[in-house]
Design a protein around this motif. Sequence first.
Motif, PDB file in Angstrom:
ATOM      1  N   ASP A 219       0.859  -1.191   0.000  1.00  0.00           N
ATOM      2  CA  ASP A 219       0.000   0.000   0.000  1.00  0.00           C
ATOM      3  C   ASP A 219       0.897   1.244   0.000  1.00  0.00           C
ATOM      4  OD1 ASP A 219      -1.738   2.077   0.435  1.00  0.00           O
ATOM      5  OD2 ASP A 219      -2.491   1.351   2.356  1.00  0.00           O
ATOM      6  N   LEU A 220       1.184   1.747  -1.174  1.00  0.00           N
ATOM      7  CA  LEU A 220       2.120   2.863  -1.304  1.00  0.00           C
ATOM      8  C   LEU A 220       1.510   4.186  -0.852  1.00  0.00           C
ATOM      9  CD1 LEU A 220       3.695   2.031  -4.789  1.00  0.00           C
ATOM     10  CD2 LEU A 220       4.560   1.435  -2.516  1.00  0.00           C
ATOM     11  N   ARG A 221       0.211   4.311  -0.981  1.00  0.00           N
ATOM     12  CA  ARG A 221      -0.430   5.572  -0.591  1.00  0.00           C
ATOM     13  C   ARG A 221      -0.254   5.819   0.905  1.00  0.00           C
ATOM     14  NH1 ARG A 221      -2.930   8.605  -3.834  1.00  0.00           N
ATOM     15  NH2 ARG A 221      -3.175   6.936  -5.379  1.00  0.00           N
ATOM     16  N   THR A 222      -0.366   4.764   1.695  1.00  0.00           N
ATOM     17  CA  THR A 222      -0.155   4.908   3.137  1.00  0.00           C
ATOM     18  C   THR A 222       1.298   5.250   3.431  1.00  0.00           C
ATOM     19  OG1 THR A 222      -1.964   3.407   3.699  1.00  0.00           O
ATOM     20  CG2 THR A 222      -0.245   3.695   5.349  1.00  0.00           C
ATOM     21  N   LEU A 223       2.235   4.619   2.714  1.00  0.00           N
ATOM     22  CA  LEU A 223       3.661   4.892   2.915  1.00  0.00           C
ATOM     23  C   LEU A 223       3.962   6.364   2.667  1.00  0.00           C
ATOM     24  CD1 LEU A 223       6.520   3.547   3.355  1.00  0.00           C
ATOM     25  CD2 LEU A 223       6.679   3.483   0.863  1.00  0.00           C
ATOM     26  N   LEU A 224       3.499   6.900   1.551  1.00  0.00           N
ATOM     27  CA  LEU A 224       3.733   8.311   1.252  1.00  0.00           C
ATOM     28  C   LEU A 224       2.983   9.216   2.220  1.00  0.00           C
ATOM     29  CD1 LEU A 224       3.658   8.581  -2.658  1.00  0.00           C
ATOM     30  CD2 LEU A 224       5.637   8.500  -1.143  1.00  0.00           C
ATOM     31  N   GLY A 225       1.775   8.810   2.614  1.00  0.00           N
ATOM     32  CA  GLY A 225       1.009   9.606   3.562  1.00  0.00           C
ATOM     33  C   GLY A 225       1.693   9.714   4.911  1.00  0.00           C
ATOM     34  N   ASP A 226       2.290   8.612   5.349  1.00  0.00           N
ATOM     35  CA  ASP A 226       3.020   8.643   6.617  1.00  0.00           C
ATOM     36  C   ASP A 226       4.224   9.582   6.526  1.00  0.00           C
ATOM     37  OD1 ASP A 226       1.280   6.869   7.792  1.00  0.00           O
ATOM     38  OD2 ASP A 226       2.525   5.096   7.395  1.00  0.00           O
ATOM     39  N   ALA A 227       4.893   9.570   5.389  1.00  0.00           N
ATOM     40  CA  ALA A 227       6.024  10.481   5.195  1.00  0.00           C
ATOM     41  C   ALA A 227       5.545  11.929   5.193  1.00  0.00           C
ATOM     42  CB  ALA A 227       6.748  10.153   3.890  1.00  0.00           C
ATOM     43  N   ALA A 228       4.427  12.184   4.527  1.00  0.00           N
ATOM     44  CA  ALA A 228       3.885  13.545   4.465  1.00  0.00           C
ATOM     45  C   ALA A 228       3.505  14.050   5.852  1.00  0.00           C
ATOM     46  CB  ALA A 228       2.669  13.577   3.538  1.00  0.00           C
ATOM     47  N   ASN A 229       2.968  13.182   6.674  1.00  0.00           N
ATOM     48  CA  ASN A 229       2.575  13.582   8.029  1.00  0.00           C
ATOM     49  C   ASN A 229       3.773  13.972   8.887  1.00  0.00           C
ATOM     50  OD1 ASN A 229      -0.119  13.109   7.474  1.00  0.00           O
ATOM     51  ND2 ASN A 229      -0.081  11.012   8.265  1.00  0.00           N
TER      52      ASN A 229
END
Length: 542
Positions: A219-229
């Motif tokens: 799930d790449l969207r969660t990975l990038l979202g965690d980085a964005a947060n």
Amino acid sequence: MTVEKPEGRPGSAQEGLLAETTPLIEQLVADKVASRLMAQDATLWGPEAESEASVRLAWTRLHETSEPLLGEIAELRGQLHAEGVNRVVLAGMGGSSLAPEVITNTAGRPLIVLDTTDPGQVADALEGDLTSTVLVVSSKSGSTVETDSHRRIFTEAFAAEGIDAASRIVVVTDPGSPLAKEAEEAGYRKVFLADPNVGGRYSALTAFGLVPAGLAGVDLRTLLGDAANTAADLARDSAENPAVLLAAVLGAAHTRGAEKVVLADTGSGIKGFGDWAEQLIAESTGKDGTGLLPVVVEAPDSPGFADAGTDATRVAIGQSDDTTMLATSGSLGGLFLVWEFATAMVGRLLGINPFDQPDVEAAKKAARSLLDSPTDDDGGAPVFTDGPVEVYASAGLLSEVTSTLGVALGALLDATPEHGYLAVQAYLDRIADASAVLLRAELARRTGMQTTFGWGPRFLHSTGQYHKGGHQNGAFLQITGAVTDDLQVPGRPYTLGTLQRAQALGDGQVLADHGRPVLRLHFTDRAAGLAHLVKAVQEVGA
């Protein structure tokens, strides 16, 4: 996302470290390093580094700029699955393999990683179901010799199975690279062009990290979202910025003589993060005779961590229940950014350019020289042979009367400087010869030295930079093994076994030229040789 700093008792070493950390935090905050780094200010590391830094800072915004990739990756995965292709093999070295491996392992998604020149390990990958296999060929430069060899071998194997190889090869590379050109000419299934303004070790959230992981089902969207947060906190010029705190502690510890950073997982749920951080730290800081040497250990109670001396800083990946321990915890996407920001900041504190790797090329040149003039010579005659182990050594390390493996190991340990380190370098199959990793803990336990372990040639794209460019206080135990079933590299005048040997001998020669002690043990029988070495190690310090 948190970084817990050590809480020192009055008069303790931790209290002293904290006292020296505070002014570094204040300096980083006053100089607005965090906000300038997020804004990609290439002047942060001085005029000599500015040219390099100006084309290496796009990683600070990858949590935003990589988002458009997600749809492309998902579409390709859907197409492949519709064709019954669901086995992903990744050919890549360094940052091209370490990030995808930790991402997929943490998510529990299968990914076969080829970052080796061992014929047995590559043959094992070939034995899988090729009719359901897609090969991701990942190389920033587009000329990585290991990755090019894997591509050639798999192309031939696909063809032998009646499979259109071009339809099963996906490429990740920089625009304009030789691989990009070759992929276009060959009509490969898909070419992902990565952001060229990101260095390999900072590329976890680029196509290099995301394409293999996404094809494997992460799930790449969660990975990038965690980085964005996490990104907003990392841009703040504040003492509460986790990257500022981490950088300041590591910088202060280095000033106090703790140039090793010992990493242990304390239940983070992230699998293999230390291996990824190892490359980031070693290649970014290990140059100009300085730097931080990452030492990845098996567990918090492992030798090297639990008993770390004054030359090392312990860092937990996960929550800390020990207030003398530095700890970083949070999501994988967030930790990628925290450590990248902190490492870049440490470069500023150490006065080095964290984006070049001036000593990596030396070993590559030495290996290429051996490949250009291949012989059956295994580096000259061994100093002696002890059972299934042939022993080779750098000049002056062993006396002419040395005749046992235990004595040879003792000579290597005696040649290691005080507060130095021992590096075990295994040019073996990290699947079939996996038990070799036990040597790290056993040697560290018996010697009291900080001890690292690296699979060759994988470590050449990681700690190899530090070995030549960092603090010159290392001793090196190379392990090579006989090849029973070799693999020819199509279109090249060498086999994988020949390449593997050239890489070991080439790096060993470069280390010796740097005045470092090198002991190479060649197993004429891998299983018997490893057992013989383990027995000899167990006698060290007995």
